[in-house]
Design an enzyme around this catalytic site. Structure first.
Site, PDB file in Angstrom:
ATOM      1  N   LYS A  44       9.698   4.884 -12.487  1.00 42.40           N
ATOM      2  CA  LYS A  44       9.125   6.116 -11.935  1.00 42.40           C
ATOM      3  C   LYS A  44       9.114   6.055 -10.404  1.00 42.40           C
ATOM      4  O   LYS A  44       8.606   5.099  -9.821  1.00 42.40           O
ATOM      5  CB  LYS A  44       7.708   6.313 -12.473  1.00 42.40           C
ATOM      6  N   THR A  64      -3.368  13.010  -8.899  1.00 42.71           N
ATOM      7  CA  THR A  64      -2.371  12.282  -9.694  1.00 42.71           C
ATOM      8  C   THR A  64      -2.982  11.082 -10.420  1.00 42.71           C
ATOM      9  O   THR A  64      -2.263  10.197 -10.871  1.00 42.71           O
ATOM     10  CB  THR A  64      -1.219  11.808  -8.798  1.00 42.71           C
TER      11      THR A  64
END
Length: 287
Positions: free
Chosen positions: A179, A211
């Site tokens: 990621k 997030t």
């Protein structure tokens, strides 16, 4: 035959988050939204909120093993994930339990550092994760800092991500999703690689502080997809799309890095319909 036997069961092996945005709490919310019955093994208790991790108490390895045994011998999860594992003893207990109970469709989220920057894995446990858990995983989902710790590859960008992915697959993982959200740029890249194929997810960056728990939610969504019988590449694609929607619709809770919107609708191509009674959450506005 039990009339409810068709309900897929998934398992999360992870730490708690008292703020509810990550860890066991986020995983169970994600499982529910994806239409699977969630079971859990607690590896650590954290005092945590959107501002950071204030305290960590690891669960004894024997208690972790007992929890896995309780779930595996009765509820038979069709897929499972692991998140925060705290220390080497817990990592080894999880590895031994996976082998003992022949657990399959394993999504390994090698949680080492929280979004806030707080350490969630003892340094000597990184080697244990790499040597004992990576070879058991159908998919490993490191963010870029975790990929660097696992592989020693430090060249940023797509080339470095691909190099790190190859190292992890060569170490025995079925596949890897590196990621790239921690890397700079207006575009976020996530790189998927297995033994045969490679795919890069490219998405415009959503400018938001909210997030917290993205890695937990993504690995849980992928595990839920696997429990429902979705192929790994399709489960990854659906999970990536759902997490993006969950970030975009973040409810703006807390004074720090807030949680995602775990009520975000499941992508239509995932073959799962979100409940019609899903609450509407007003998206947070970015500062």
């Amino acid at each position: 035959m039990d009339s409810h036997a068709h309900v897929p069961v998934a398992l999360t092996i992870a730490g708690s988050d008292s703020g509810g945005g990550a860890g066991i709490q986020a995983d169970l919310k994600t499982f529910h939204q994806w239409g699977v019955f969630g079971t859990s093994v607690l590896t650590a208790v954290t005092a945590q909120n959107t501002l950071g991790v204030q305290k960590v108490h690891a669960v004894p390895a024997a208690v972790v093993e007992a929890q896995v045994r309780s779930v595996a011998t009765d509820l038979a999860p069709l897929a499972f994930k692991s998140g925060m594992l705290a220390n080497t003893a817990v990592v080894r207990a999880v590895a031994a339990s996976i082998r003992r109970h022949d657990l399959t469709r394993y999504v390994l989220d090698p949680v080492m550092v929280a979004t806030s920057g707080d350490t969630l894995l003892e340094p000597d446990a990184v080697t244990a994760v790499r040597d004992e858990l990576v070879p058991l995983a159908a998919l490993v989902t490191p963010n870029w800092p975790e990929a660097v710790l696992l592989t020693g590859v430090s060249e940023p960008g797509l080339r470095g991500m691909d190099m790190a992915a190859r190292v992890i697959v060569d170490a025995g993982a079925g596949a890897v999703l590196v990621k790239g959200g921690h890397l700079p740029g207006d575009e976020v890249l996530d790189l998927y690689r297995d033994g045969q194929s490679r795919h890069v997810f490219r998405q415009p960056r959503i400018e938001t502080p909210h997030t917290h728990g993205t890695g937990c939610a993504l690995s849980a969504a992928i595990a839920a997809g696997l429990a429902r019988g979705t192929s790994l590449p399709d489960a990854v694609a659906a999970g990536v799309a759902w997490v993006r929607a969950a970030i975009a619709g973040a409810p703006g809770l807390g004074a720090g890095s807030g949680p995602l919107n775990h009520f975000a609708p499941i992508p239509s191509n995932a073959g799962i319909s979100a409940s019609s009674s899903t609450p509407r959450v007003r998206p947070a506005t970015s500062p």
